[in-house]
Design a protein around this motif. Structure first.
Motif, mmCIF file in Angstrom:
data_model
loop_
_atom_site.group_PDB
_atom_site.id
_atom_site.type_symbol
_atom_site.label_atom_id
_atom_site.label_comp_id
_atom_site.label_asym_id
_atom_site.label_seq_id
_atom_site.Cartn_x
_atom_site.Cartn_y
_atom_site.Cartn_z
ATOM 1 N N LEU A 1 -10.787 -2.531 -4.499
ATOM 2 C CA LEU A 1 -9.709 -1.730 -3.833
ATOM 3 C C LEU A 1 -10.381 -0.435 -3.917
ATOM 4 O O LEU A 1 -11.009 -0.100 -4.722
ATOM 5 C CB LEU A 1 -8.386 -1.492 -4.589
ATOM 6 C CG LEU A 1 -7.527 -2.860 -4.696
ATOM 7 C CD1 LEU A 1 -6.430 -2.452 -5.598
ATOM 8 C CD2 LEU A 1 -7.031 -2.920 -3.066
ATOM 9 N N PHE B 1 -7.524 5.320 -4.309
ATOM 10 C CA PHE B 1 -6.104 5.712 -3.618
ATOM 11 C C PHE B 1 -6.143 6.731 -2.644
ATOM 12 O O PHE B 1 -5.607 6.830 -1.745
ATOM 13 C CB PHE B 1 -4.790 5.861 -4.548
ATOM 14 C CG PHE B 1 -3.894 5.730 -3.963
ATOM 15 C CD1 PHE B 1 -3.043 4.608 -3.526
ATOM 16 C CD2 PHE B 1 -3.105 7.047 -4.000
ATOM 17 C CE1 PHE B 1 -1.997 4.467 -2.877
ATOM 18 C CE2 PHE B 1 -1.751 6.739 -3.146
ATOM 19 C CZ PHE B 1 -1.034 5.635 -2.804
ATOM 20 N N LEU C 1 -7.430 5.721 0.671
ATOM 21 C CA LEU C 1 -6.254 5.174 1.394
ATOM 22 C C LEU C 1 -5.370 6.546 2.063
ATOM 23 O O LEU C 1 -5.056 6.447 3.013
ATOM 24 C CB LEU C 1 -5.612 4.173 0.581
ATOM 25 C CG LEU C 1 -4.493 3.539 1.085
ATOM 26 C CD1 LEU C 1 -5.197 2.350 1.948
ATOM 27 C CD2 LEU C 1 -3.842 2.603 -0.050
ATOM 28 N N TRP D 1 4.542 6.964 -0.137
ATOM 29 C CA TRP D 1 3.347 7.124 -0.886
ATOM 30 C C TRP D 1 3.587 6.970 -2.354
ATOM 31 O O TRP D 1 2.628 6.316 -2.998
ATOM 32 C CB TRP D 1 2.939 8.631 -0.616
ATOM 33 C CG TRP D 1 2.021 8.579 0.798
ATOM 34 C CD1 TRP D 1 2.452 9.214 1.737
ATOM 35 C CD2 TRP D 1 1.051 8.005 1.251
ATOM 36 N NE1 TRP D 1 1.734 9.210 2.882
ATOM 37 C CE2 TRP D 1 0.659 8.145 2.380
ATOM 38 C CE3 TRP D 1 0.169 6.875 0.526
ATOM 39 C CZ2 TRP D 1 -0.123 7.742 3.215
ATOM 40 C CZ3 TRP D 1 -0.991 6.384 1.342
ATOM 41 C CH2 TRP D 1 -1.187 6.707 2.685
ATOM 42 N N ALA E 1 3.674 3.361 -3.041
ATOM 43 C CA ALA E 1 2.668 2.586 -2.929
ATOM 44 C C ALA E 1 1.347 2.909 -4.221
ATOM 45 O O ALA E 1 0.663 1.937 -4.468
ATOM 46 C CB ALA E 1 1.903 3.230 -1.387
ATOM 47 N N LEU E 2 1.444 4.361 -4.676
ATOM 48 C CA LEU E 2 0.826 4.464 -5.857
ATOM 49 C C LEU E 2 1.215 3.733 -7.154
ATOM 50 O O LEU E 2 0.278 3.232 -7.737
ATOM 51 C CB LEU E 2 1.067 6.104 -6.051
ATOM 52 C CG LEU E 2 0.157 6.655 -7.098
ATOM 53 C CD1 LEU E 2 -1.327 6.313 -7.094
ATOM 54 C CD2 LEU E 2 0.408 8.108 -7.554
ATOM 55 N N TYR F 1 -0.419 0.076 -6.304
ATOM 56 C CA TYR F 1 -1.461 0.104 -5.830
ATOM 57 C C TYR F 1 -2.266 -0.847 -7.024
ATOM 58 O O TYR F 1 -3.180 -1.799 -6.610
ATOM 59 C CB TYR F 1 -2.028 1.173 -5.564
ATOM 60 C CG TYR F 1 -3.450 1.379 -4.876
ATOM 61 C CD1 TYR F 1 -3.637 0.852 -3.491
ATOM 62 C CD2 TYR F 1 -4.788 1.760 -5.356
ATOM 63 C CE1 TYR F 1 -4.843 0.720 -2.886
ATOM 64 C CE2 TYR F 1 -5.727 1.582 -4.809
ATOM 65 C CZ TYR F 1 -5.730 1.262 -3.489
ATOM 66 O OH TYR F 1 -7.250 1.401 -2.767
ATOM 67 N N LEU G 1 -2.549 -4.627 -6.669
ATOM 68 C CA LEU G 1 -2.950 -5.574 -5.549
ATOM 69 C C LEU G 1 -4.172 -6.282 -5.917
ATOM 70 O O LEU G 1 -5.140 -6.030 -6.996
ATOM 71 C CB LEU G 1 -3.348 -4.347 -4.332
ATOM 72 C CG LEU G 1 -2.251 -3.798 -3.643
ATOM 73 C CD1 LEU G 1 -2.775 -2.948 -2.450
ATOM 74 C CD2 LEU G 1 -1.389 -4.950 -2.895
ATOM 75 N N LEU H 1 -4.534 -3.034 4.311
ATOM 76 C CA LEU H 1 -4.046 -2.074 3.440
ATOM 77 C C LEU H 1 -3.068 -0.995 4.475
ATOM 78 O O LEU H 1 -2.029 -0.760 3.989
ATOM 79 C CB LEU H 1 -4.758 -1.242 2.740
ATOM 80 C CG LEU H 1 -5.548 -1.794 1.585
ATOM 81 C CD1 LEU H 1 -6.895 -0.781 1.216
ATOM 82 C CD2 LEU H 1 -4.878 -2.080 0.400
ATOM 83 N N TRP I 1 0.182 -2.973 4.613
ATOM 84 C CA TRP I 1 1.019 -2.914 3.439
ATOM 85 C C TRP I 1 1.680 -1.608 3.543
ATOM 86 O O TRP I 1 2.712 -1.368 3.057
ATOM 87 C CB TRP I 1 -0.075 -3.408 2.408
ATOM 88 C CG TRP I 1 0.454 -3.028 1.210
ATOM 89 C CD1 TRP I 1 1.160 -3.934 0.229
ATOM 90 C CD2 TRP I 1 0.071 -2.032 0.235
ATOM 91 N NE1 TRP I 1 1.309 -3.211 -0.989
ATOM 92 C CE2 TRP I 1 0.932 -2.213 -1.051
ATOM 93 C CE3 TRP I 1 -0.656 -0.872 0.315
ATOM 94 C CZ2 TRP I 1 0.931 -1.399 -2.118
ATOM 95 C CZ3 TRP I 1 -0.797 0.036 -0.944
ATOM 96 C CH2 TRP I 1 0.010 -0.300 -2.169
ATOM 97 N N LEU I 2 0.686 -0.484 3.721
ATOM 98 C CA LEU I 2 1.554 0.994 3.821
ATOM 99 C C LEU I 2 2.728 1.046 4.527
ATOM 100 O O LEU I 2 3.620 1.583 4.193
ATOM 101 C CB LEU I 2 0.635 1.892 3.876
ATOM 102 C CG LEU I 2 -0.589 2.212 2.740
ATOM 103 C CD1 LEU I 2 -1.734 3.220 3.441
ATOM 104 C CD2 LEU I 2 0.288 2.877 1.718
#
Length: 164
Positions: free
Chosen positions: A3, A6, A9, A37, A40-41, A44, A47, A53, A56-57
């Protein structure tokens, strides 16, 4: 595949998340984007791959917007009929054509969500289906029906009334 950091991203997709949040939750888009956000954080590190991505967001953003609407409905006082009335859907602040977005706002909720995910967030039907919890075929149908309605409304906004 590992990944990316972050922050990479965020730098790459912040505008997409903000646009979708504002389109799905007018007036509360900043709060919805912030919640997306944050979620997501938190997710993350779990994942296992870096495929899709962006999708996904945007799915997280859509779910946060729906959670926001559910919370708003739950906290509305039920003894005030005026408070129960749905607030009119507002176009995104950067909407180039107010009349088109007014027509989008008049669409049924599921069609409106599908149109926003397709044309504002630029998602494919598989991603729209995942965000709405439906099949890609239903996603296509929702977008198709919405576009057909919009075309009719744009071509003939005041259809003749049936005299009978």
């Amino acid at each position: 595949m590992s990944l990316p950091p972050f922050q990479h991203l965020v730098d790459e997709h912040w505008r997409d998340v903000a646009r979708l949040a504002h389109a799905l939750a007018p007036g509360n888009g900043d709060d919805v984007a912030q919640q997306a956000w944050t979620q997501a954080l938190a997710a993350y590190p779990r994942l296992t791959h870096a495929r899709n991505l962006r999708s996904w967001l945007l799915t997280i953003t859509h779910r946060c917007a729906m959670d926001h609407h559910r919370t708003a409905r739950r906290t509305t006082p039920h003894d005030d009929p005026a408070a129960l009335a749905e607030a009119p859907w507002l176009p995104p602040p950067e909407a180039p054509d107010g009349s088109l977005w007014t027509l989008v706002g008049a669409l049924p909720e599921r069609q409106r969500e599908a149109v926003v995910l397709r044309f504002v967030a630029d998602l494919d039907h598989r991603a729209i289906a995942a965000a709405l919890g439906t099949s890609p075929g239903m996603s296509r149908r929702l977008v198709s029906d919405a576009v057909a309605t919009l075309r009719l409304d744009l071509v003939d906004p005041d259809p003749p009334q049936d005299p009978s």
